[in-house]
Write a protein that holds these residues in place. Structure first.
Motif, PDB file in Angstrom:
ATOM      1  N   ARG A  63       9.898  39.044  21.487  1.00  0.00           N
ATOM      2  CA  ARG A  63       9.722  39.617  22.661  1.00  0.00           C
ATOM      3  C   ARG A  63      10.494  38.740  23.649  1.00  0.00           C
ATOM      4  N   ALA A  64      11.015  39.426  24.728  1.00  0.00           N
ATOM      5  CA  ALA A  64      11.832  38.929  25.871  1.00  0.00           C
ATOM      6  C   ALA A  64      10.988  38.661  27.059  1.00  0.00           C
ATOM      7  N   TYR A  65      11.191  37.806  28.054  1.00  0.00           N
ATOM      8  CA  TYR A  65      10.683  37.565  29.048  1.00  0.00           C
ATOM      9  C   TYR A  65      11.901  37.267  30.047  1.00  0.00           C
ATOM     10  N   TYR A  66      11.836  38.055  31.106  1.00  0.00           N
ATOM     11  CA  TYR A  66      12.789  38.091  32.103  1.00  0.00           C
ATOM     12  C   TYR A  66      12.065  36.990  33.458  1.00  0.00           C
ATOM     13  N   LYS A  67      12.968  36.588  34.248  1.00  0.00           N
ATOM     14  CA  LYS A  67      12.528  35.688  35.274  1.00  0.00           C
ATOM     15  C   LYS A  67      11.290  36.142  36.198  1.00  0.00           C
ATOM     16  N   ASN A  68      10.930  37.357  36.375  1.00  0.00           N
ATOM     17  CA  ASN A  68       9.781  37.418  37.130  1.00  0.00           C
ATOM     18  C   ASN A  68       8.623  37.675  36.049  1.00  0.00           C
ATOM     19  N   GLU A  69       8.652  37.400  34.776  1.00  0.00           N
ATOM     20  CA  GLU A  69       7.744  37.399  33.879  1.00  0.00           C
ATOM     21  C   GLU A  69       7.366  35.874  33.321  1.00  0.00           C
ATOM     22  N   PHE A  70       8.062  34.724  33.886  1.00  0.00           N
ATOM     23  CA  PHE A  70       7.903  33.579  33.116  1.00  0.00           C
ATOM     24  C   PHE A  70       6.655  33.179  33.803  1.00  0.00           C
ATOM     25  N   THR A  71       6.045  32.294  32.580  1.00  0.00           N
ATOM     26  CA  THR A  71       4.688  31.563  32.931  1.00  0.00           C
ATOM     27  C   THR A  71       5.010  30.334  33.776  1.00  0.00           C
ATOM     28  N   PRO A  72       3.941  29.613  34.417  1.00  0.00           N
ATOM     29  CA  PRO A  72       4.434  28.466  35.197  1.00  0.00           C
ATOM     30  C   PRO A  72       4.926  27.389  34.118  1.00  0.00           C
ATOM     31  N   GLU A  73       4.425  27.308  33.007  1.00  0.00           N
ATOM     32  CA  GLU A  73       4.971  26.448  31.847  1.00  0.00           C
ATOM     33  C   GLU A  73       6.257  26.560  31.756  1.00  0.00           C
ATOM     34  N   MET A  74       6.784  27.690  31.559  1.00  0.00           N
ATOM     35  CA  MET A  74       8.222  28.370  31.329  1.00  0.00           C
ATOM     36  C   MET A  74       9.311  27.655  32.593  1.00  0.00           C
ATOM     37  N   ARG A  75       8.682  28.011  33.872  1.00  0.00           N
ATOM     38  CA  ARG A  75       9.314  27.680  34.827  1.00  0.00           C
ATOM     39  C   ARG A  75       9.526  26.207  35.167  1.00  0.00           C
ATOM     40  N   GLN A  76       8.563  25.597  34.757  1.00  0.00           N
ATOM     41  CA  GLN A  76       8.697  23.909  34.850  1.00  0.00           C
ATOM     42  C   GLN A  76       9.462  23.572  33.802  1.00  0.00           C
ATOM     43  N   ALA A  77       9.570  23.981  32.445  1.00  0.00           N
ATOM     44  CA  ALA A  77      10.518  23.470  31.504  1.00  0.00           C
ATOM     45  C   ALA A  77      11.897  23.630  31.800  1.00  0.00           C
ATOM     46  N   LEU A  78      12.151  24.926  32.621  1.00  0.00           N
ATOM     47  CA  LEU A  78      13.526  25.258  33.007  1.00  0.00           C
ATOM     48  C   LEU A  78      14.060  24.758  34.444  1.00  0.00           C
ATOM     49  N   GLY A  79      13.038  24.105  35.047  1.00  0.00           N
ATOM     50  CA  GLY A  79      13.456  23.621  36.245  1.00  0.00           C
ATOM     51  C   GLY A  79      13.627  24.669  37.452  1.00  0.00           C
ATOM     52  N   ILE A  80      12.990  25.918  37.278  1.00  0.00           N
ATOM     53  CA  ILE A  80      13.278  26.977  38.097  1.00  0.00           C
ATOM     54  C   ILE A  80      12.035  26.640  39.149  1.00  0.00           C
ATOM     55  N   ASP A  81      12.365  27.300  40.394  1.00  0.00           N
ATOM     56  CA  ASP A  81      11.276  26.941  41.714  1.00  0.00           C
ATOM     57  C   ASP A  81      10.442  28.368  41.762  1.00  0.00           C
TER      58      ASP A  81
END
Length: 81
Positions: A63-81
């Motif tokens: 399964r692929a997740y694009y930026k608008n589908e990221f969970t808060p944990e994914m955003r935190q691990a990548l450093g994306i606001d």
């Protein structure tokens, strides 16, 4: 005079997201984040970065997740606001 200009993809970077589970299949340590920059070029020489694409893929369920589908944990691990 002919000018060769346009956009081209840069080098993709892959990062394993350790400790984060896939929201679809619930498997842990199977997510990989791929970052792909796009550059403007003139005569095949990259001049500046135009955009950066981020997506996350699960190696278990594919399964692929694009930026608008990221969970808060994914955003935190990548450093994306």
């Amino acid at each position: 005079m002919i000018l060769f200009l346009g956009t081209k993809s840069g080098k993709e970077e892959t990062k394993l997201l350790a400790g984060i589970s896939c929201p679809y299949c619930k498997q842990t340590n199977t997510l990989s984040a791929i970052t792909s920059p796009t550059y403007f070029h003139l005569f095949w020489i990259s001049l500046f970065k135009v955009s950066t694409n981020h997506f996350v893929e699960c190696s278990h369920c594919k399964r692929a997740y694009y930026k608008n589908e990221f969970t808060p944990e994914m955003r935190q691990a990548l450093g994306i606001d």
